[in-house]
Design an enzyme around this catalytic site. Structure first.
Site: not given
Lengths: 324, 471
Positions: B318, B321-323, B471
């Site tokens: 997670s 996934w953001h960066g 994102f």
């Protein structure tokens, strides 16, 4: 709501988002008759200059009976000048406008500069609509917003896809090719070693001046055209002050192909605006390399003599205007 | 196109009017064209990336649907790999090569890493996840493969939720896209209420807070500990109002068109634990990870050590996934660790329930406060550009007690923040549009008027793009 906003909040918004308007207010308040409109070329001087006055102040010397004012703000261009000039009220004392014409401002890197977003933003509150509408437009970002990366992509794309045309065959078709090759071959020292600083400067010259103004598409041309129309509408005398560039250095570091482009662009501007009845003071080649303050980048920041040369040329043009 | 732009204010009413004027059979095409225009306002050529993703997953789903069981998995893997590769190329390539370079440098080996000078397509992680969700659901047999390329494209491109979600499931959105929508006053009213509310919290609350947050994060060393602390808490509200604002406008815009999107937020800062926070924050993403990663890893049907690893995997993914940055990975790890500690504590240590309501309320208050403070501190990793900045902020926070600074907060910021917190409390487990529905006309219109007034006159005009756009 418009009344409420205009009465209570507009002024503080103006001071926060468009403080540049204070320059206009000052020239109006001072009852200036001649206004010099410029960017950083009119605020810089060299530390060891005996006379540290800026160009517009030097010009004043020749016209002791005229009231001069200046609208000078760094990194601005004709698009911003136009917006500022539009905000000069009908009943002002302004009769003559001298507008700085910076050759670099026609180039892609300046047109798509990262400074453009804040500049455009600062102009929204100065539009012709009621203050509340302007605030609404500002809140909903009715101006050209782009990230720094997006702007970089824009000018790099211009460098890549805009084909340069030379009078004689030349090995580079666009800025990118020219820049890359120049960076790779480099400027050499006497012992033939790679001179990094000079090479960077040479590449800077290519990226800044290797362009050809396309009248139909160059936004800066449109900005200057709008200034011409505005001057006609307001019955102002108009002088364009085409600033000096370091043509000597460009020739020395890059070669005559680059100076050909610079001169072509100069000729185009002078011819175009002469035809439109504007006096264009051509300073492009008037200042020598030694009079440029910044030695490691391309700017129009002049030492004392450079400023005096430009001021003298503008004065000559102004005399013609006043004689009329 | 940005929701908080004049372009959208012109674009959306035109799209909505045309939508209801057109016969049902042309509406999908109308929305698809509108969605493409909406996306192409950013970087037009990037629409090709989206078309690529759509094409891959559209075909994969059809093959999965048609194939026998043994081949289904093959197509699923091809689809996941292709979609993830695209995401990897645009989002993670530079991160990986840079880290490989740093790793090899430890052994004196020069790994010649090439940095791709590309702008990350806006919302790429969102489209890829929504697209993957469809393929996985088809594979699991919960969704029939869509045979209409246009409708499927609209499912991925649907403009209200195109760039930052909510990440919709095909069972919800794809099904609705085929339904005949009738003009409905209730949908219009609720939708516009949500749009106004979303714009208010984004433009007035989030963006005004952002100005102060930026000051603190730019040069934390020149501010004293109290200013930094305020900046950290401001960021908690900035990111919440920013993302919640966007999601609310998205849900509202879709509702005006008659489509119901899932709610992405449910008062996350009233959570009593990190576990509860993740049930209330970015719900469409947390349920995505729950359904497609956590359950696939065995969920809670495995032994505690394995379950703990599963939880950590989900949180790390997670974060990632953001960066493409170690800060996001650490952000995920910290959330994972705290989630695990809380869960294990609750599992093994039983505390007697308190029957006194006042005592219960006080305990709940402190639990909420504890969770909020923890989350606010972990947000540092989310906001700081790199780990060095994180260190600098923490160092300044604990050492600049006596520093004099000029961190002066405009009183109107406190008023906006207070107003938002009050609204968020009133709307606990409720939604603004539904809450309004129960109020009388006078109160309703007073609230709308105040919000519109504040949006026009007090929104911050610095360019604060929606945080989740990156994102």
């Amino acid at each position: 709501m418009n009344y409420f906003y205009s009465y209570f909040l507009f002024e503080s918004d103006l001071q926060k988002h468009s403080p540049i308007l204070n320059l206009v207010r000052k020239v109006v308040r001072d009852k200036s008759e001649v206004i010099y409109v410029g960017e950083s070329s009119n605020i810089t001087f060299k530390e060891d200059d005996l006379d540290k006055r800026i160009i517009s102040d030097i010009i004043k010397d020749d016209f002791p009976n005229k009231k001069f004012g200046s609208l000078t703000h760094p990194a601005t261009h004709a698009g911003i000048f136009y917006q500022l000039l539009r905000n000069i009220p009908e009943k002002s004392s302004v009769k003559t406008i001298i507008v700085t014409m910076n050759l670099r401002s026609f180039d892609a890197e300046w047109i798509f500069s990262t400074l453009e977003t804040p500049l455009q933003k600062s102009m929204v509150l100065l539009r012709d609509y009621p203050p509340l509408i302007n605030r609404f437009m500002l809140s909903f970002r009715d101006y050209d917003i782009k990230t720094d990366k997006e702007r970089e992509k824009q000018f790099k794309s211009k460098w890549e896809y805009e084909i340069l045309k030379f009078p004689k065959p030349f090995k580079y078709k666009n800025v990118i090719q020219w820049d890359v090759d120049l960076c790779l071959s480099g400027i050499r020292n006497a012992d033939s070693s790679y001179n990094d600083a000079l090479t960077q400067l040479a590449c800077g010259y290519v990226k800044t001046y290797a362009f050809q103004i396309v009248v139909k598409t160059n936004p800066r041309i449109k900005d200057f055209d709008k200034i011409v129309s505005l001057a006609k509408e307001k019955n102002w005398n108009l002088v364009f002050n085409l600033l000096a560039e370091n043509v000597e250095k460009a020739d020395e570091l890059v070669g005559k192909e680059l100076t050909i482009l610079m001169k072509q662009n100069r000729d185009l501007l002078v011819e175009r605006y002469h035809k439109n009845g504007v006096i264009v003071v051509d300073n492009l080649e008037k200042v020598h390399d030694s009079e440029f303050i910044d030695k490691n980048w391309t700017t129009e920041h002049y030492a004392e003599n450079g400023r005096k040369i430009i001021a003298k040329n503008v004065s000559k043009a102004l005399k013609r205007v006043f004689e009329k | 196109m940005l929701f908080n732009s004049i372009n959208f204010l012109l674009f959306f009413p035109i799209v909505a009017i045309l939508f209801y004027v057109l016969p049902h059979k042309f509406r999908w095409l109308h929305l698809l064209i509108a969605s493409c225009i909406f996306y192409m306002f950013f970087i037009p050529e990037y629409i090709l990336i989206l078309i690529g993703i759509i094409l891959i997953d559209f075909l994969a789903a059809i093959y999965i649907d048609k194939s026998e069981q043994k081949n289904k998995k093959k197509y699923l893997i091809i689809s996941i790999l292709a979609t993830v590769l695209l995401l990897f190329y645009f989002k993670y390539f530079n991160f990986f090569t840079q880290n490989l370079h740093d790793f090899f440098a430890l052994f004196g080996v020069n790994f010649n890493n090439k940095v791709h000078d590309i702008i990350l397509p806006i919302g790429l992680s969102f489209h890829t996840f929504q697209s993957l969700s469809y393929v996985i659901e088809v594979y699991r047999g919960n969704q029939k493969a869509e045979r209409h390329f246009g409708i499927y494209s609209l499912y991925v491109l649907f403009f209200p939720q195109l760039v930052t979600g909510p990440i919709e499931r095909p069972q919800n959105l794809l099904t609705q896209l085929r339904e005949k929508i009738k003009l409905n006053y209730s949908n219009l009213a609720q939708g516009f209420r949500l749009i106004i509310f979303g714009l208010f919290i984004k433009m007035v609350v989030a963006d005004n807070l952002g100005e102060y947050v930026n000051m603190i994060y730019k040069e934390p060393e020149i501010y004293n500990s109290l200013s930094i602390l305020i900046g950290l808490f401001f960021y908690s509200f900035q990111i919440y109002c920013d993302f919640f604002g966007y999601s609310t406008i998205a849900v509202g815009s879709a509702l005006v068109l008659g489509y119901k999107l899932m709610d992405n937020f449910k008062n996350p800062y009233f959570s009593k634990s990190i576990g509860e926070f993740w049930q209330r924050w970015h719900i469409s993403l947390s349920t995505w990870f729950r359904d497609y990663v956590y359950f696939s890893l065995g969920g809670n049907k495995v032994k505690i050590p394995r379950w703990s690893i599963n939880i950590l995997i989900v949180f790390v993914l997670s974060g990632f996934w953001h960066g493409a940055n170690w800060t996001f990975i650490l952000w995920g790890v910290l959330h994972g660790i705290i989630y695990l500690l809380e869960s294990l504590f609750n599992r093994f240590i039983k505390i007697k329930a308190v029957t006194n309501q006042v005592v219960n309320a006080i305990i709940s208050f402190f639990k909420v406060l504890k969770t909020f403070v923890l989350i606010s501190f972990i947000w540092i990793l989310f906001r700081a550009e790199n780990l060095e900045k994180v260190q600098l902020i923490l160092k300044s926070l604990v050492s600049n007690f006596n520093l004099k600074d000029d961190f002066l907060i405009d009183s109107k910021i406190w008023i906006f923040l207070g107003f938002f917190i009050l609204l968020d409390s009133i709307l606990f487990n409720n939604r603004f549009d539904l809450w309004c529905k129960t109020k009388n006309v006078f109160l309703r219109w007073s609230v709308y008027s105040v919000m519109i007034f504040l949006i026009i006159l007090f929104s911050n005009v610095e360019n604060f793009p929606f945080i989740y756009f990156q994102f």
